[in-house]
Design a protein around this motif. Structure first.
Motif, short mmCIF file in Angstrom:
data_model
loop_
_atom_site.label_atom_id
_atom_site.label_comp_id
_atom_site.label_asym_id
_atom_site.label_seq_id
_atom_site.Cartn_x
_atom_site.Cartn_y
_atom_site.Cartn_z
N PRO A 1 -58.24 -34.81 -3.39
CA PRO A 1 -58.83 -36.14 -3.25
C PRO A 1 -57.79 -37.22 -3.52
O PRO A 1 -56.92 -37.06 -4.37
CB PRO A 1 -59.94 -36.16 -4.30
CG PRO A 1 -59.61 -35.07 -5.26
CD PRO A 1 -58.78 -34.07 -4.51
N THR A 2 -57.89 -38.29 -2.75
CA THR A 2 -57.00 -39.43 -2.95
C THR A 2 -57.43 -40.15 -4.22
O THR A 2 -58.60 -40.41 -4.43
CB THR A 2 -57.10 -40.39 -1.75
OG1 THR A 2 -56.82 -39.66 -0.58
CG2 THR A 2 -56.15 -41.54 -1.89
N ARG A 3 -56.46 -40.47 -5.07
CA ARG A 3 -56.78 -41.19 -6.30
C ARG A 3 -56.95 -42.67 -5.99
O ARG A 3 -56.12 -43.28 -5.34
CB ARG A 3 -55.67 -41.01 -7.32
CG ARG A 3 -55.63 -39.60 -7.85
CD ARG A 3 -54.91 -39.61 -9.20
NE ARG A 3 -55.00 -38.30 -9.76
CZ ARG A 3 -55.78 -38.01 -10.80
NH1 ARG A 3 -56.50 -38.94 -11.36
NH2 ARG A 3 -55.82 -36.79 -11.27
N VAL A 4 -58.03 -43.20 -6.47
CA VAL A 4 -58.33 -44.61 -6.33
C VAL A 4 -58.48 -45.16 -7.73
O VAL A 4 -59.14 -44.55 -8.58
CB VAL A 4 -59.62 -44.83 -5.51
CG1 VAL A 4 -59.96 -46.30 -5.42
CG2 VAL A 4 -59.48 -44.22 -4.12
N SER A 5 -57.89 -46.33 -7.98
CA SER A 5 -57.97 -46.91 -9.32
C SER A 5 -59.42 -47.24 -9.67
O SER A 5 -60.27 -47.43 -8.80
CB SER A 5 -57.12 -48.17 -9.38
OG SER A 5 -57.74 -49.22 -8.66
N GLN B 1 -62.47 -48.68 -7.33
CA GLN B 1 -63.79 -48.05 -7.28
C GLN B 1 -64.88 -49.08 -7.60
O GLN B 1 -65.91 -49.13 -6.94
CB GLN B 1 -63.87 -46.88 -8.25
CG GLN B 1 -63.06 -45.68 -7.82
CD GLN B 1 -63.04 -44.57 -8.87
OE1 GLN B 1 -63.52 -44.74 -9.99
NE2 GLN B 1 -62.48 -43.43 -8.50
#
Length: 176
Positions: free
Chosen positions: A45-49, A53
């Motif tokens: 999964p792509t990390r999103v801050s 979010q």
């Protein structure tokens, strides 16, 4: 007037339209410049801050309220500078009602995205609308903390066949 050429902003908001164009372009460049991960056997999964979010969640809610002409919460979230760009809540309500009358309800979400520039976290929702499905409009909300510090709507894409004009009988003719 050609709806693709009609501004989605009152005349006093022309500088904001330029800013939104730059924001949209910056978000596209950020995605294009992001390092590509080597192919993996399983998709990670792509990390999103956490801020992005939160912007996605809050942005969706505020845009849904905007589309439903429930503008009080959005208006309260606006920074004083954003409010000043729109005038009064009554002016903002009239703008939204005019957009609904001209373009109709949202019919297709083309894309949702978030990105960060400096201290501002952006939520962008691109969509086509019932009365003009060939036009893709982007609603841009910029958040600084809990406050909406950027808000605007910009034409993102015109899906019409621009180099060819259609005659009323449906025949094609070359454009001049």
């Amino acid at each position: 007037m050609n709806p693709a050429r009609r501004s989605a902003f009152p005349v006093r908001l022309a500088p904001l339209a330029l800013l939104l164009g730059a924001v949209l372009l910056a978000g596209q460049e950020a995605r294009a410049a992001a390092p590509k991960a080597p192919p993996a056997t399983s998709a990670a999964p792509t990390r999103v801050s956490a801020a992005e979010q939160a912007a996605m969640t809050r942005g969706r809610t505020l845009v849904q309220d905007f589309y439903a002409v429930k503008l009080d919460g959005l208006w309260r979230a606006f920074s004083p500078g954003v409010r000043a760009q729109w005038g009064t809540l009554t002016d903002f309500q009239a703008f939204r009602r005019g957009g609904l009358a001209q373009y109709g309800p949202e019919r297709q979400v083309v894309q949702e995205r978030t990105f960060t520039r400096g201290r501002e976290v952006y939520y962008v929702r691109s969509a086509a609308f019932e009365k003009a499905p060939e036009l893709v409009w982007a609603v841009v909300l910029g958040f600084t903390g809990a406050q909406v510090t950027t808000f605007g709507i910009a034409l993102e894409e015109d899906r019409r066949d621009a180099p060819v004009a259609r005659q009323p009988d449906g025949q094609r003719r070359a454009s001049p």
